[in-house]
Write an enzyme that holds these catalytic residues in place. Structure first.
Site, short mmCIF file in Angstrom:
data_model
loop_
_atom_site.label_atom_id
_atom_site.label_comp_id
_atom_site.label_asym_id
_atom_site.label_seq_id
_atom_site.Cartn_x
_atom_site.Cartn_y
_atom_site.Cartn_z
N LYS A 86 -0.85 -5.67 -1.09
CA LYS A 86 -0.52 -4.09 -0.54
C LYS A 86 0.77 -3.66 -1.14
CE LYS A 86 -3.89 -3.58 2.48
NZ LYS A 86 -5.15 -2.61 2.02
N GLU A 108 -0.81 4.21 7.92
CA GLU A 108 -1.79 3.52 8.86
C GLU A 108 -1.65 2.09 8.28
OE1 GLU A 108 -2.77 4.36 5.67
OE2 GLU A 108 -3.95 2.90 5.13
N SER A 377 -5.96 -12.11 -1.42
CA SER A 377 -5.33 -10.88 -1.55
C SER A 377 -4.10 -10.86 -0.44
CB SER A 377 -6.23 -9.54 -0.59
OG SER A 377 -6.72 -10.25 0.60
#
Ligand code: PLP
Lengths: 411, 254
Positions: A86, A108, A377
């Site tokens: 991210k 969000e 991830s």
């Protein structure tokens, strides 16, 4: 010619009039930075000094041996600062916010990784920060809520709708339609109205660029398959972009199978039969919705995959047969997680573990001179409560009860 | 177009028209029926019928909750269409559908227009469908003579307003301020200059909404706008005091 912001028939910018000018400005700045090689250099420099780019590609020798067959490699986005891919997107958008001269960011978050990354970026760049998070996700990703608050962000639990990621996105939009003069909405994945899918995919492409170079230097040829979990699709788009032009590389996206594809309790928009085309949250894609177009409640053990829609870019590639979509159930995910911890000393996030499941299923069908890459991830630390609960871990439970008692006694 | 003409002719007797808003199926169709009766009997000129959608991003907490409660209680799009047919057959004023694009898209855009036409609906308000994404929608609107009402916002440039005006029909819905539905708007000098820009940009009648809830608000809008939109205020009133409270409230506005 396809319309701007469209991928085949998917995508678009279904935005209310009030945000028209805000998107004009965002599009303009994004076009500017794309054409400016210095911007990408600055971004690259930031990611290699503030974060740990390039992240390693680990040869998982024990897992490779265990499944007998192919060579498994793991792309280590868990070693990126804040523990997931991210940050790639968030730091990039942070540089855009500086250029636009805005002073506040909102986002969000589902798993909380995007929220933590945004709160981190805001702390570093000196922005005010508000994070919207579904009440259900606040409960299941509590450690990340703690860190967001410690980093100086305001976390607003969203109690409407399904109380998960889609509802957090709606609330972020509701904030943005009054605050756009000072505020940028840092969309966390390759979804939403144009230019977000393209922008987030661009920042995440750093994963694929690195991975391609790394596998060619380590293994001296391209992998047979590349696996990534798919929530909105940003880590998948990130790594897949390194191999999209290579017809010999199969790209596999793994969605949340939840309690099973026939259970109605999953978040498989493309791998299952329940998805259908729709327009919501500003873009056109395959959604989990009923016959009236009302969005359904989704389910996954992984908060970051528990979402009704999927990137319009991925939907287009899926429709064109360029990406295979599979689903992993909650139960399979916990097994894969356990095995990866025991064999490799690596703790994937529940989201990432979905990609491992499918790689494990396919491994036996490949040969020793073939490689597969799993995009890890993020790291699993954030999931400590969920995982401990799922394993019904007795010593953890005892610890929590003791802590609870001690806190209760303080009053 | 018929809607624009209806509005123009109503404006020959009244200085300002009132448009109200209900969420279909909330709290029930029975309550909707009584609410509409009270509204029409007390001089409401147009009514927006909102077909509930699960992700109403342009709406504030009151309409969001109303939409979610309606869906949870089992309200279907077809029920809304049937109800609309009944209502338009009962009352002579224009009724519009307000909803989000996915409701039309999933129903089938052309089918939705055909059905709405048979239902007697005069216009649509779809806040998440800018004209750039609505080519087919605008074409069907012309074909079926249902007015595609477009929205002006304080952030819209003059050029943008002129473009929207060229694409829209019926009237222009001017949101009085930034943000979502439900909160009060300041009808101050800045607002007046915004209204001036709106008038400059369009020959269509102008409706003003977002937070309009009192006689004072309606008075302030008279002479500036053609239609005052009372949205969240009556939804709150019905939820708190029932449909019978609506008549006196509407009567007190003008
Ligand atoms: C570790 C991790 N992986 C994957 C995802 C899913 O997002 P995306 O599909 O955009 O990569 C998330 C989202 O929160 C996440 O935290």
């Amino acid at each position: 010619m396809t319309k701007k912001g469209y991928y085949g028939k998917w995508g678009g910018a279904f935005i209310p009039e009030i945000l028209h000018e805000t998107f004009n400005e965002l599009n303009k700045v994004f076009e500017e930075v794309k054409a400016d090689p210095q911007f990408w250099e600055d971004y690259f420099d930031l990611m290699s000094t503030y974060s740990c780019r390039p992240t390693p590609l680990t040869h998982a020798e024990n897992l490779s041996k265990h499944f007998g067959g192919c060579q498994m490699y793991i792309k280590r986005e868990d070693l990126n600062h804040t523990g997931a891919h991210k940050a790639n997107n968030v730091m990039g958008q942070g540089l855009l916010v500086k250029r636009m001269g805005k002073s506040r960011v909102i986002a969000e978050t589902g798993a909380g990784q995007h929220g933590v990354a945004t709160a981190t970026m805001a702390a570093k760049f000196g922005f005010e920060c508000t994070i919207y998070m579904g009440e259900e996700d606040v409960q299941r990703q509590r450690p990340n809520v703690f860190w967001m608050e410690k980093l100086g962000a305001t976390v607003i639990p969203v109690t409407t709708g399904a109380r998960t990621l889609k509802d957090a996105i709606n609330e972020a939009f509701r904030d943005w339609v009054s605050s756009m003069d000072t505020t940028h909405y840092v969309m966390g994945t390759v979804c939403g109205p144009h230019p977000f899918p393209e922008m987030v995919a661009w920042f995440q492409s750093i994963i694929g660029q690195e991975t391609r170079g790394q596998i060619l230097s380590r293994f001296e040829k391209l992998p047979a398959k590349v696996y990534a979990c798919v929530g909105g699709g940003s880590n998948a788009m990130g790594i897949f972009q390194g191999f999209l032009a290579d017809s010999g590389v199969e790209l596999v996206g793994v969605e949340a199978g939840g309690l099973g594809l026939d259970s109605g309790q999953h978040a498989a928009r493309l791998a299952g039969k329940d998805g259908s085309q729709g327009v919501a949250q500003g873009y056109k894609t395959m959604f989990l919705q009923d016959n009236d177009g009302q969005m359904l409640d989704t389910h996954s053990v992984a908060a970051g995959l528990d979402y009704i829609g999927v990137s319009p870019i991925l939907t287009d590639l899926w429709e064109k047969g360029k990406i295979r979509f599979e689903a992993a159930t909650d139960e399979e995910v916990l097994d894969a997680l356990d095995l990866t911890m025991k064999k490799e000393g690596i703790i994937p996030a529940l989201e990432s573990a979905h990609a491992f499941v499918q790689a494990f299923k396919d491994a036996g069908k490949l040969s020793a001179d073939q490689a597969v890459i799993i995009n890890m991830s993020g790291r699993g630390d954030k999931d400590i409560f969920t995982i401990a609960h799922a394993y019904d871990d007795p010593s953890w439970k005892k610890f929590i009860m003791k802590k609870g008692k001690a806190y209760a006694a303080e009053k | 177009m018929q809607l624009k003409n209806d509005i123009r002719s109503a404006l020959t007797d009244k200085k300002i028209l009132l448009m109200t808003h209900i969420v279909l199926g909330y709290p029930s169709f029975e309550a909707n029926r009584e609410t509409i009766k009270q509204m029409v009997e007390n001089g409401v000129d147009l009514i927006e019928l909102q077909i509930p959608f699960s992700e109403p991003v342009a709406d504030g907490p009151i309409i969001l909750k109303a939409s979610q409660d309606a869906i949870a209680s089992g309200v279907k799009v077809r029920d809304c269409l049937d109800f609309a047919a009944e209502i338009t057959a009962t009352y002579p004023i224009p009724f519009l559908f307000m909803t989000y694009y996915n409701i039309l898209f999933k129903f089938g855009l052309a089918e939705f227009f055909a059905k709405a036409k048979r239902t007697g609906i005069k216009g649509f308000i779809i806040p998440d469908l800018p004209p750039e994404e609505g080519e087919q929608y605008l074409e069907l609107a012309r074909k079926y003579q249902i007015a595609p009402v477009l929205i002006f916002a304080p952030t819209s440039t003059d050029q943008r307003m002129r473009f929207l005006s060229s694409q829209g029909e019926g009237f222009i819905y001017c949101v009085a301020r930034k943000g979502v539905t439900g909160r009060k708007s300041e009808l101050n000098e800045e607002f007046d200059s915004y209204m001036g820009r709106c008038r400059q940009a369009t020959d269509l009648p102008i409706a003003v909404g977002f937070g309009i809830s009192s006689k004072e608000d309606v008075e302030l809008l008279t002479g500036k706008a053609d239609i005052a939109v009372i949205g969240t205020a009556t939804i709150k009133l019905v939820a708190a005091n029932g449909p019978h409270a609506v008549g006196p409230f509407i009567a007190s506005l003008r």
